[in-house]
Design a protein around this motif. Sequence first.
Motif, PDB file in Angstrom:
ATOM      1  N   ARG A  52      10.195  -6.065  10.313  1.00 54.12           N
ATOM      2  CA  ARG A  52       8.765  -5.867  10.587  1.00 54.12           C
ATOM      3  C   ARG A  52       8.641  -5.187  11.943  1.00 54.12           C
ATOM      4  NH1 ARG A  52       4.503 -10.477   9.138  1.00 54.12           N
ATOM      5  NH2 ARG A  52       2.586  -9.621   9.989  1.00 54.12           N
ATOM      6  N   VAL A  53       8.103  -3.982  11.965  1.00 52.78           N
ATOM      7  CA  VAL A  53       8.079  -3.236  13.228  1.00 52.78           C
ATOM      8  C   VAL A  53       6.692  -3.193  13.867  1.00 52.78           C
ATOM      9  CG1 VAL A  53      10.076  -1.780  12.665  1.00 52.78           C
ATOM     10  CG2 VAL A  53       7.787  -0.999  12.043  1.00 52.78           C
ATOM     11  N   ALA A  54       5.657  -3.469  13.075  1.00 49.82           N
ATOM     12  CA  ALA A  54       4.315  -3.392  13.661  1.00 49.82           C
ATOM     13  C   ALA A  54       3.286  -4.120  12.806  1.00 49.82           C
ATOM     14  CB  ALA A  54       3.895  -1.934  13.822  1.00 49.82           C
ATOM     15  N   ASP A  55       2.169  -4.438  13.436  1.00 53.25           N
ATOM     16  CA  ASP A  55       1.016  -5.011  12.745  1.00 53.25           C
ATOM     17  C   ASP A  55      -0.192  -4.148  13.094  1.00 53.25           C
ATOM     18  OD1 ASP A  55       1.957  -7.636  11.544  1.00 53.25           O
ATOM     19  OD2 ASP A  55       2.730  -7.754  13.592  1.00 53.25           O
ATOM     20  N   LEU A  56      -0.948  -3.804  12.089  1.00 50.56           N
ATOM     21  CA  LEU A  56      -2.107  -2.931  12.297  1.00 50.56           C
ATOM     22  C   LEU A  56      -3.360  -3.645  11.812  1.00 50.56           C
ATOM     23  CD1 LEU A  56      -0.481   0.373  10.901  1.00 50.56           C
ATOM     24  CD2 LEU A  56      -0.636  -0.343  13.292  1.00 50.56           C
ATOM     25  N   SER A  57      -4.506  -3.333  12.442  1.00 50.28           N
ATOM     26  CA  SER A  57      -5.757  -3.975  12.006  1.00 50.28           C
ATOM     27  C   SER A  57      -6.961  -3.046  12.184  1.00 50.28           C
ATOM     28  CB  SER A  57      -5.953  -5.297  12.739  1.00 50.28           C
ATOM     29  OG  SER A  57      -6.008  -5.052  14.114  1.00 50.28           O
ATOM     30  N   ILE A  80       0.839  -1.204   0.000  1.00 52.76           N
ATOM     31  CA  ILE A  80       0.000   0.000   0.000  1.00 52.76           C
ATOM     32  C   ILE A  80       0.868   1.245   0.000  1.00 52.76           C
ATOM     33  CG2 ILE A  80      -1.955   1.163   1.142  1.00 52.76           C
ATOM     34  CD1 ILE A  80      -2.445  -1.834   0.361  1.00 52.76           C
ATOM     35  N   ILE A  81       1.964   1.188   0.789  1.00 46.67           N
ATOM     36  CA  ILE A  81       2.896   2.325   0.890  1.00 46.67           C
ATOM     37  C   ILE A  81       4.304   1.784   0.738  1.00 46.67           C
ATOM     38  CG2 ILE A  81       3.976   3.902   2.563  1.00 46.67           C
ATOM     39  CD1 ILE A  81       1.306   4.593   3.657  1.00 46.67           C
ATOM     40  N   ASN A  82       5.131   2.495  -0.019  1.00 48.60           N
ATOM     41  CA  ASN A  82       6.541   2.148  -0.154  1.00 48.60           C
ATOM     42  C   ASN A  82       7.395   3.154   0.607  1.00 48.60           C
ATOM     43  OD1 ASN A  82       7.427  -0.089  -1.900  1.00 48.60           O
ATOM     44  ND2 ASN A  82       6.011   0.882  -3.371  1.00 48.60           N
ATOM     45  N   LEU A 129       7.782  14.775   5.046  1.00 48.01           N
ATOM     46  CA  LEU A 129       8.970  13.970   4.701  1.00 48.01           C
ATOM     47  C   LEU A 129       8.521  12.720   3.937  1.00 48.01           C
ATOM     48  CD1 LEU A 129      10.831  14.265   8.132  1.00 48.01           C
ATOM     49  CD2 LEU A 129      11.482  15.364   5.974  1.00 48.01           C
ATOM     50  N   PRO A 130       9.482  12.002   3.286  1.00 46.04           N
ATOM     51  CA  PRO A 130       9.092  10.781   2.583  1.00 46.04           C
ATOM     52  C   PRO A 130       8.503   9.728   3.535  1.00 46.04           C
ATOM     53  CG  PRO A 130      11.314  11.455   1.951  1.00 46.04           C
ATOM     54  CD  PRO A 130      10.911  12.324   3.111  1.00 46.04           C
ATOM     55  N   ARG A 131       7.809   8.770   2.980  1.00 45.24           N
ATOM     56  CA  ARG A 131       7.210   7.681   3.756  1.00 45.24           C
ATOM     57  C   ARG A 131       8.283   6.979   4.588  1.00 45.24           C
ATOM     58  NH1 ARG A 131       1.774   8.442   3.884  1.00 45.24           N
ATOM     59  NH2 ARG A 131       0.745   8.107   1.891  1.00 45.24           N
ATOM     60  N   THR A 132       7.986   6.754   5.872  1.00 48.78           N
ATOM     61  CA  THR A 132       8.987   6.201   6.794  1.00 48.78           C
ATOM     62  C   THR A 132       9.013   4.676   6.814  1.00 48.78           C
ATOM     63  OG1 THR A 132       7.379   6.188   8.577  1.00 48.78           O
ATOM     64  CG2 THR A 132       8.740   8.170   8.372  1.00 48.78           C
ATOM     65  N   ALA A 133       8.050   4.039   6.176  1.00 50.83           N
ATOM     66  CA  ALA A 133       7.959   2.576   6.232  1.00 50.83           C
ATOM     67  C   ALA A 133       7.199   2.055   5.019  1.00 50.83           C
ATOM     68  CB  ALA A 133       7.230   2.159   7.524  1.00 50.83           C
ATOM     69  N   THR A 134       7.311   0.734   4.822  1.00 49.51           N
ATOM     70  CA  THR A 134       6.513   0.061   3.793  1.00 49.51           C
ATOM     71  C   THR A 134       5.353  -0.634   4.497  1.00 49.51           C
ATOM     72  OG1 THR A 134       8.373  -0.218   2.291  1.00 49.51           O
ATOM     73  CG2 THR A 134       6.596  -1.837   2.090  1.00 49.51           C
ATOM     74  N   VAL A 135       4.156  -0.480   3.959  1.00 50.57           N
ATOM     75  CA  VAL A 135       2.977  -1.097   4.582  1.00 50.57           C
ATOM     76  C   VAL A 135       2.362  -2.086   3.584  1.00 50.57           C
ATOM     77  CG1 VAL A 135       0.742  -0.699   5.694  1.00 50.57           C
ATOM     78  CG2 VAL A 135       2.568   1.009   5.926  1.00 50.57           C
ATOM     79  N   MET A 136       2.141  -3.313   4.068  1.00 48.25           N
ATOM     80  CA  MET A 136       1.673  -4.391   3.191  1.00 48.25           C
ATOM     81  C   MET A 136       0.432  -5.075   3.758  1.00 48.25           C
ATOM     82  SD  MET A 136       3.783  -7.769   2.185  1.00 48.25           S
ATOM     83  CE  MET A 136       5.278  -6.948   1.735  1.00 48.25           C
ATOM     84  N   PHE A 158      -2.804   4.480   9.241  1.00 46.17           N
ATOM     85  CA  PHE A 158      -1.402   4.643   8.853  1.00 46.17           C
ATOM     86  C   PHE A 158      -1.293   5.653   7.711  1.00 46.17           C
ATOM     87  CE2 PHE A 158      -1.562   2.087   4.975  1.00 46.17           C
ATOM     88  CZ  PHE A 158      -2.538   1.138   5.240  1.00 46.17           C
ATOM     89  N   GLY A 159      -0.051   6.089   7.486  1.00 44.83           N
ATOM     90  CA  GLY A 159       0.184   7.060   6.410  1.00 44.83           C
ATOM     91  C   GLY A 159       0.116   8.499   6.898  1.00 44.83           C
ATOM     92  N   GLU A 160      -0.003   8.667   8.234  1.00 47.56           N
ATOM     93  CA  GLU A 160      -0.119  10.026   8.783  1.00 47.56           C
ATOM     94  C   GLU A 160       1.208  10.771   8.780  1.00 47.56           C
ATOM     95  OE1 GLU A 160       0.248   7.369  10.479  1.00 47.56           O
ATOM     96  OE2 GLU A 160       1.627   7.791  12.123  1.00 47.56           O
ATOM     97  N   MET A 161       2.323  10.028   8.903  1.00 47.63           N
ATOM     98  CA  MET A 161       3.612  10.689   9.141  1.00 47.63           C
ATOM     99  C   MET A 161       4.019  11.599   7.985  1.00 47.63           C
ATOM    100  SD  MET A 161       6.001   7.907  10.965  1.00 47.63           S
ATOM    101  CE  MET A 161       5.752   7.341  12.601  1.00 47.63           C
ATOM    102  N   ALA A 162       4.014  11.066   6.765  1.00 47.64           N
ATOM    103  CA  ALA A 162       4.442  11.872   5.611  1.00 47.64           C
ATOM    104  C   ALA A 162       3.548  13.103   5.439  1.00 47.64           C
ATOM    105  CB  ALA A 162       4.424  11.018   4.349  1.00 47.64           C
TER     106      ALA A 162
HETATM  107  P1  CMP Z   1       4.137   7.311   6.670  1.00 48.00           P
HETATM  108  O1  CMP Z   1       5.565   7.553   7.022  1.00 48.00           O
HETATM  109  O2  CMP Z   1       3.407   8.379   5.975  1.00 48.00           O
HETATM  110  O3  CMP Z   1       4.064   5.977   5.771  1.00 48.00           O
HETATM  111  C1  CMP Z   1       4.397   4.735   6.394  1.00 48.00           C
HETATM  112  C2  CMP Z   1       3.499   4.571   7.598  1.00 48.00           C
HETATM  113  O4  CMP Z   1       3.750   3.420   8.389  1.00 48.00           O
HETATM  114  C3  CMP Z   1       3.736   5.732   8.581  1.00 48.00           C
HETATM  115  O5  CMP Z   1       3.325   6.938   7.984  1.00 48.00           O
HETATM  116  C4  CMP Z   1       2.984   5.230   9.772  1.00 48.00           C
HETATM  117  O6  CMP Z   1       1.616   5.434   9.608  1.00 48.00           O
HETATM  118  C5  CMP Z   1       3.276   3.720   9.696  1.00 48.00           C
HETATM  119  N1  CMP Z   1       4.342   3.378  10.652  1.00 48.00           N
HETATM  120  C6  CMP Z   1       5.652   3.694  10.602  1.00 48.00           C
HETATM  121  N2  CMP Z   1       6.317   3.201  11.669  1.00 48.00           N
HETATM  122  C7  CMP Z   1       5.405   2.559  12.425  1.00 48.00           C
HETATM  123  C8  CMP Z   1       5.453   1.846  13.673  1.00 48.00           C
HETATM  124  N3  CMP Z   1       6.578   1.684  14.364  1.00 48.00           N
HETATM  125  N4  CMP Z   1       4.290   1.328  14.152  1.00 48.00           N
HETATM  126  C9  CMP Z   1       3.134   1.458  13.465  1.00 48.00           C
HETATM  127  N5  CMP Z   1       3.037   2.122  12.284  1.00 48.00           N
HETATM  128  C10 CMP Z   1       4.133   2.670  11.777  1.00 48.00           C
END
Ligand code: CMP
Length: 142
Positions: free
Chosen positions: A75-80, A44-46, A94-101, A85-89
């Motif tokens: 793998r740092v977290a599991d969401l349900s 979903i997010i790279n 800043l660029p996306r901080t993680a990949t979400v699958m 997610f996706g709030e940080m960028a």
């Molecule tokens: P964003 O950086 O926009 O895109 C990747 C998203 O992964 C990030 O926002 C967060 O929503 C989510 N994310 C990053 N790190 C963690 C974490 N440690 N735990 C849960 N969610 C995370």
Amino acid sequence: MADDMSMLRSALQKVDFFYSLNFSELDMLIKSLKKRKTKKGEVIINQGEIGDKFYLIGRGNFSVHVKKGMAGMQRVADLSDGDFFGEMALVTELPRTATVMAEDSGELFVLYKKDFKKILLSNQRISAIITEVLAKRRASNK
Ligand code: CMP
């Protein structure tokens, strides 16, 4: 259409922090969210890309992976259901901080950056919750 709206309303009731939206804000949110079905294994997010969308999980399990130097992807977290997610960028620009699958088939509600800022970040309580979650996530990725 009316059915879609009531499905969306009941899905949104799973998200705790929406209780602080009033009726017109909730209506605006419902009109702005786009439903997206996801399949197992779908990315979903790279990490590293520019982001313009915020995601709420209506249904399903999603894993979060961060590149950590020599260790590679971790793998740092599991969401349900009810998580976001996706709030940080969107907040930091800043660029996306993680990949979400997607870990299984599910359903996401997508909110574009402009509406995320207008509806969610302009609400003090919601903005505070998002900022707090963001800070915890950022700290746990270090
Ligand atoms: P964003 O950086 O926009 O895109 C990747 C998203 O992964 C990030 O926002 C967060 O929503 C989510 N994310 C990053 N790190 C963690 C974490 N440690 N735990 C849960 N969610 C995370």
